[in-house]
Design an enzyme around this catalytic site. Structure first.
Site, PDB file in Angstrom:
ATOM      1  N   HIS A 119       3.952  -5.179   0.896  1.00 22.94           N
ATOM      2  CA  HIS A 119       5.388  -5.382   1.051  1.00 22.94           C
ATOM      3  C   HIS A 119       6.112  -5.524  -0.283  1.00 22.94           C
ATOM      4  CE1 HIS A 119       9.053  -6.436   3.139  1.00 22.94           C
ATOM      5  NE2 HIS A 119       9.179  -7.519   2.399  1.00 22.94           N
TER       6      HIS A 119
ATOM      7  N   ASP B 140       1.899  -2.449   4.313  1.00 22.38           N
ATOM      8  CA  ASP B 140       2.868  -3.546   4.349  1.00 22.38           C
ATOM      9  C   ASP B 140       2.434  -4.539   5.424  1.00 22.38           C
ATOM     10  OD1 ASP B 140       5.139  -5.225   4.686  1.00 22.38           O
ATOM     11  OD2 ASP B 140       6.453  -3.643   3.943  1.00 22.38           O
TER      12      ASP B 140
ATOM     13  N   SER C 190      13.849  -4.807   1.508  1.00 19.90           N
ATOM     14  CA  SER C 190      13.455  -5.839   2.461  1.00 19.90           C
ATOM     15  C   SER C 190      14.687  -6.417   3.154  1.00 19.90           C
ATOM     16  CB  SER C 190      12.625  -6.907   1.748  1.00 19.90           C
ATOM     17  OG  SER C 190      12.040  -7.800   2.673  1.00 19.90           O
TER      18      SER C 190
END
Length: 257
Positions: A232, A203, A140
């Protein structure tokens, strides 16, 4: 009308610049107890960073891990053990960004660059590890410093999980912005090592088209692995068997380099 649109666009860029630290970083509540194998890294400016060194005697590669914006060493400890003890054993060095966990300072984009460079220097200078035996892994927001480092140094591999192309697109969509923090899209063509992309098909935060955009920008050996049904934050836990297999194959390939 044109002047009004230009003014709005410039103000939007200014707001995005001002709000970036608040949008990018969400440090969990700090814990006081140290983890086993936790150590302190010292940046060139004297700032101290918490890091976790998980060594595997059978490992030929080392993973330098940068976590997500809502994680810290305490919350990812079990996941890091999965990497260390996977099908292809690996040493693991993970660190907390400035302002996270027990690391000093406040989180900011430029600070994370100094943080990851400090971790890299510890591996290559203090531990005397060959850069070609190090795999840089960013999840991320951690993809930002990871791509920055991989474009600057010469690691043996780069892994990006749930990575954005341009984080501004997460906030304002496809509108091109003057302010682009963590500009993975611009930096990925400068990465010369093999790259593995991991992304969930569902996601909801960093939409799957970011993975496709990143994949197209990479000019070296690359692989994009979709995890069906993953969002996610649950890419590993949605398909741990497939995740371990793909990760192990990639790390094994770096071993042969």
């Amino acid at each position: 009308m044109v002047i009004a649109l230009i003014t709005f666009y410039l103000v939007l860029n200014l707001v995005l610049w001002w709000a970036a630290p608040r949008l990018l970083f969400f440090p969990p509540a700090r814990q006081s107890a140290l983890l086993s194998n936790e150590l302190t890294l010292t940046r060139s400016d004297g700032r101290r960073l918490s890091a976790l060194w998980l060594e595997n005697p059978a490992a030929k590669v080392t993973v330098l891990f940068s976590h997500g914006n809502g994680e810290d060493l305490d919350s990812i400890h079990d996941f890091l053990l999965e990497i260390r003890d996977g099908a292809t054993p690996a040493n693991v060095l993970a660190y907390d960004y400035s302002g996270y966990g027990r690391s000093e300072g406040k989180p900011a984009e430029e600070e994370t660059y100094r943080d990851i460079q400090t971790a890299w220097n510890w591996l290559t200078q203090t531990r005397k590890m060959a850069p070609s035996n190090i795999v840089v892994f960013g999840r991320s927001v951690g993809s930002g410093p990871s791509v920055w480092l991989a474009a600057r140094e010469k690691p043996g591999g780069l892994i990006l999980e749930s990575a954005f192309s341009r984080p501004s697109q997460v906030v304002v969509g496809p509108l091109p912005m003057l302010f682009q923090p963590y500009h993975n899209y611009a930096r990925l063509p400068r990465v010369n090592c093999p790259v593995l992309l991991l992304h969930g098909t569902r996601d909801e935060l960093i939409l799957p088209h970011h993975a496709n955009m990143n994949f197209r920008r990479i000019r070296t050996l690359k692989k994009l692995h979709w995890v069906k049904g993953a969002g996610h934050n649950n890419v590993f836990y949605t398909d741990p068997h497939g995740y371990r297999r793909v990760l192990g194959e990639f790390l094994k390939g770096v071993e042969r380099e």
